[in-house]
Design an enzyme around this catalytic site. Sequence first.
Site, PDB file in Angstrom:
ATOM      1  N   PHE A 138     -56.085  47.778 -35.474  1.00  0.00           N
ATOM      2  CA  PHE A 138     -57.183  47.619 -34.513  1.00  0.00           C
ATOM      3  C   PHE A 138     -58.495  47.655 -35.278  1.00  0.00           C
ATOM      4  O   PHE A 138     -58.779  48.606 -36.004  1.00  0.00           O
ATOM      5  CB  PHE A 138     -57.165  48.730 -33.455  1.00  0.00           C
ATOM      6  N   ASP A 223     -60.889  50.021 -43.208  1.00  0.00           N
ATOM      7  CA  ASP A 223     -61.537  50.326 -41.933  1.00  0.00           C
ATOM      8  C   ASP A 223     -61.361  51.821 -41.692  1.00  0.00           C
ATOM      9  O   ASP A 223     -60.284  52.283 -41.296  1.00  0.00           O
ATOM     10  CB  ASP A 223     -60.882  49.490 -40.822  1.00  0.00           C
ATOM     11  N   LYS A 252     -68.188  55.105 -35.422  1.00  0.00           N
ATOM     12  CA  LYS A 252     -67.777  56.248 -34.597  1.00  0.00           C
ATOM     13  C   LYS A 252     -68.580  57.524 -34.882  1.00  0.00           C
ATOM     14  O   LYS A 252     -69.652  57.668 -34.341  1.00  0.00           O
ATOM     15  CB  LYS A 252     -66.268  56.460 -34.702  1.00  0.00           C
TER      16      LYS A 252
HETATM   17  C1  LIG Z   1     -62.982  52.113 -32.619  1.00  0.00           C
HETATM   18  C2  LIG Z   1     -62.558  51.309 -33.775  1.00  0.00           C
HETATM   19  C3  LIG Z   1     -63.153  50.064 -34.073  1.00  0.00           C
HETATM   20  C4  LIG Z   1     -64.192  49.429 -33.192  1.00  0.00           C
HETATM   21  O1  LIG Z   1     -65.346  50.184 -33.035  1.00  0.00           O
HETATM   22  P1  LIG Z   1     -66.361  49.870 -31.834  1.00  0.00           P
HETATM   23  O2  LIG Z   1     -67.531  50.758 -32.120  1.00  0.00           O
HETATM   24  O3  LIG Z   1     -65.647  50.192 -30.556  1.00  0.00           O
HETATM   25  O4  LIG Z   1     -66.700  48.430 -31.921  1.00  0.00           O
HETATM   26  C5  LIG Z   1     -62.725  49.407 -35.205  1.00  0.00           C
HETATM   27  N1  LIG Z   1     -61.780  49.921 -36.010  1.00  0.00           N
HETATM   28  C6  LIG Z   1     -61.200  51.113 -35.759  1.00  0.00           C
HETATM   29  C7  LIG Z   1     -60.186  51.648 -36.710  1.00  0.00           C
HETATM   30  C8  LIG Z   1     -61.556  51.838 -34.633  1.00  0.00           C
HETATM   31  O5  LIG Z   1     -60.948  53.004 -34.370  1.00  0.00           O
END
Ligand SMILES: *Cc1c(COP(=O)(O)O)cnc(C)c1O
Length: 393
Positions: A138, A223, A252
């Site tokens: 994700f 990520d 985040k």
């Molecule tokens: C939450 C998340 C995203 C996306 O972040 P947003 O601020 O909601 O766009 C991307 N990668 C990972 C691993 C995430 O947990």
Amino acid sequence: MPTATMSMTTQKIESTHTSGVYPKRDLTIVRGQGAYLWDDQGRRYIDCAGGQGAANLGHSHPAIAEAISQQARTLISCPEIFYNDVRAAYLAELTAVAPGELNRAFLSNSGAEAIEAALKFARISTGRRKIVAAMRGFHGRTMGALSATWNKKYRGPFMPLVPDFTHIPYNNIAALEAAVSDATAAVLLEPVQGEGGVRPADPAFLQAARDLCDTHGALLILDEIQTGFGRTGALFASEYYGVTPDILALAKSIAGGLPMGATLLGPRVGVLPRMSHGSTFGGNPLAAAAARATLRVLQEERLPQRAAHLGALAKTRLSASESPLIRQVRGLGLMIGIELKIKVGPVLRALQERGVLALPAGATVLRLLPPLVISEEDLTYAIDAIEAVLEEM
Ligand SMILES: *Cc1c(COP(=O)(O)O)cnc(C)c1O
């Protein structure tokens, strides 16, 4: 107005005027402090949802509130066409604690934007187009980030997406070897898959990704939007694995709950053409001030160490559970996934009734992302509640 009516009103207004893309819980949150949240009836909850990963420092941390209010009275907007003292200080502090030689950063406002920038910089700097990502991965919901995201639930309605993305099974080194070539711009991975069910990478898999990128002149993008800022027991999970990416995506919990994203760039990412990317709000002094305070609090309160300690405790407790409904307990630090043999929805509702808020990660995984400031007592209460709820199911 009586509080029950107030709550109805709030929920009615939101239901009428919101876009409708979110499934909502029957709960109106009005206040937070540390690892606690309060609803509009005055009921207190132990928060193991942690702002979906944005609340590593807990809610309304006094140092964050102070930094925001002070900066709000000084300067809020300052686009990056100008230099700014707070942004400069933050860039220096962030790159100093980043792994390896990630000495430069592009600042934005969310996780998806941090990934978009990572993808664009990878293409520009390699002159290649292909991105290899992972099944169950994700990376966000904008069109580029969504192309890297795997789940059909997110992708399906928006096809066609950006071409030249492939998805290999996570933790499968042979599949990764087969997918990466001299035409690959980047390999994009989460060190621990979050939304995909809280699945930590095998150390050998991340190391293989690093080695394959080196062999083929591709870039490794990690990520760490969810795993970053102490969550997994280290400031960044890449430190725990000893694998340094060429590009690191953060968001985040980066700014104590304020919206912010960052894309850190290593030496193999070239100098980018002027105006090749940008963001109006990116690097704004308000977010930078909150992010500076966040790094200070993480260090002063030793929150990564705390996450390692409490995470180990929780995992030991949960792994010892004799509940026949638990299939597996996974995770790193205070990023914990409990794979159940039943659907997670009713478990989340029963936990809420017992005063504990948690998250799903797919249909059958119960995900805990408590603020790293949570007390051992409250974490124990939450685990006891999980066991009690599973016993009743
Ligand atoms: C939450 C998340 C995203 C996306 O972040 P947003 O601020 O909601 O766009 C991307 N990668 C990972 C691993 C995430 O947990």
